[in-house]
Design an enzyme around this catalytic site. Structure first.
Site, PDB file in Angstrom:
ATOM      1  N   VAL A  60      26.967  35.724  37.684  1.00  0.00           N
ATOM      2  CA  VAL A  60      28.082  36.621  37.382  1.00  0.00           C
ATOM      3  C   VAL A  60      28.208  37.776  38.364  1.00  0.00           C
ATOM      4  CG1 VAL A  60      28.134  36.085  34.918  1.00  0.00           C
ATOM      5  CG2 VAL A  60      26.649  37.932  35.740  1.00  0.00           C
ATOM      6  N   TYR A  61      27.260  37.958  39.266  1.00  0.00           N
ATOM      7  CA  TYR A  61      27.362  39.073  40.207  1.00  0.00           C
ATOM      8  C   TYR A  61      28.545  38.852  41.143  1.00  0.00           C
ATOM      9  CZ  TYR A  61      22.596  40.515  38.857  1.00  0.00           C
ATOM     10  OH  TYR A  61      21.478  40.927  38.177  1.00  0.00           O
ATOM     11  N   ALA A  62      29.452  39.826  41.141  1.00  0.00           N
ATOM     12  CA  ALA A  62      30.674  39.755  41.960  1.00  0.00           C
ATOM     13  C   ALA A  62      31.408  38.440  41.736  1.00  0.00           C
ATOM     14  CB  ALA A  62      30.347  39.946  43.445  1.00  0.00           C
ATOM     15  N   ASP A  63      31.414  37.995  40.486  1.00  0.00           N
ATOM     16  CA  ASP A  63      32.102  36.754  40.112  1.00  0.00           C
ATOM     17  C   ASP A  63      31.655  35.560  40.951  1.00  0.00           C
ATOM     18  OD1 ASP A  63      33.507  38.158  38.210  1.00  0.00           O
ATOM     19  OD2 ASP A  63      35.352  38.312  39.375  1.00  0.00           O
ATOM     20  N   GLY A  64      30.372  35.534  41.281  1.00  0.00           N
ATOM     21  CA  GLY A  64      29.825  34.411  42.044  1.00  0.00           C
ATOM     22  C   GLY A  64      29.725  34.653  43.537  1.00  0.00           C
TER      23      GLY A  64
END
Length: 326
Positions: A60-64
């Site tokens: 989920v970090y920076a939407d992948g």
């Protein structure tokens, strides 16, 4: 760089783990302060040059985008067998009812998505980002074990939860012959020490590697109290974590400043040296947005605090509400 075994495994990781949450596409995802790919690669390159072989990210970090940038950089800068890539699953990656959590369906999709974004055939350490109260832990553990058997992950780890939950998971894995958690990524720093009560003793007894997140309290332990940065001004999660304990936290930060001044060292080095001195800790996860922050973290490896300094740093602490488990 010193390398340590992760828990009771034979896997050797650097004494610092580079956290990759700050790598992404500015404006994409929950954090506006993330670095673009060029700036991210500069930090990853310096980490590799310094001997760091342990890199932690999440789906989920920076939407992948964090996984994508981390994977591309490591492919260009190191042999795959030289680095230990860790990532996590739990948070939602879409709006569908099964696009998140730790169900078998969600995990099987999440691991394949992470492998694709990282550009690798396997994940060295695949972690559950939080406890999923809506999914039986037996379902989660069996799915994780199958992921290991399929060769998609080498080891599995867990992140912030209650000690009783972690003990339950360890016992169920042993009872059923499933892959066992080898690490705990928990919330630990000088202004949040509640993990010392139960989780750290459990990890020591069970032979679990400890890789704490936020060892510098999202920057609060690196600068004089009240001084703001771009990140701290927009960090809603950090504000939630520490909002209720500001007075006692201020006293801890002032103690760090006093020890740092006497040592002639930056506050960040002193605060990180305290975490590194904990015998249960394998490798704290350091978040970096500037090369100078990485240099401070590397320098902390050579800073040994005296018993008097440790006592002075710990003296102002008061019990805190449990934070970071959800």
């Amino acid at each position: 760089m010193t390398y340590k075994r992760l828990g009771q495994t034979g896997l050797k990781v650097s004494q610092l783990c580079l956290g990759c949450m700050s790598f992404g596409e500015p404006g994409k995802g929950a954090h506006p302060w993330v670095l673009d790919e060029d700036a991210s690669r500069a930090i990853i390159r310096r980490a590799v040059e310094a001997g760091i072989n342990f890199f932690d990210t999440a789906n989920v970090y920076a939407d992948g985008a964090s996984e994508e940038i981390t994977g591309r950089a490591l492919k260009d800068m190191a042999r795959r067998d030289e680095v230990v890539i860790a990532t996590k699953a739990f948070g939602p990656w879409g709006k569908g009812p099964n696009q998140g959590g730790l169900s078998r369906k969600a995990l099987m999709q999440a691991v394949d998505d992470s492998l694709r974004r990282l550009g690798t055939d396997w994940i060295d350490l695949y972690q559950i980002h939080r406890w999923d109260s809506e999914t039986p832990i037996e379902e989660t553990l069996e799915a994780l074990s199958d992921i290991v058997k399929a060769g998609k992950a080498r080891y599995i780890g867990a992140s912030s939860m209650y000690a009783w939950q972690f003990q339950k998971a360890l016992l169920l894995s042993e009872r059923n012959g499933w892959a066992r958690f080898v690490s705990m990524q928990n919330h630990l720093n000088l202004i949040y020490r509640e993990e010392e009560r139960e989780m750290l003793p459990l990890c020591r007894d069970a032979g679990i590697g400890v890789i704490p997140w936020s060892p510098l309290a999202r920057g609060r332990l690196t600068r004089p109290w009240g001084e703001m940065t771009e990140r701290s001004g927009s960090d809603r999660f950090g504000s939630m974590l520490y909002a209720r304990t500001e007075e006692s936290d201020r006293q801890v930060v002032e103690a760090v400043a006093t020890v740092a001044a006497a040592r002639g060292a930056p506050m960040a080095q002193v605060a990180l040296a305290w975490v590194l001195a904990k015998p249960e800790v394998t490798a704290p996860i350091i978040g970096v947005t500037k090369l100078a922050q990485l240099e401070d973290a590397l320098a902390a490896l050579d800073l040994t605090l005296s018993a008097d300094e440790l006592s002075a740093l710990e003296a102002p602490y008061v019990p805190h509400p449990v934070l970071g488990h959800v």
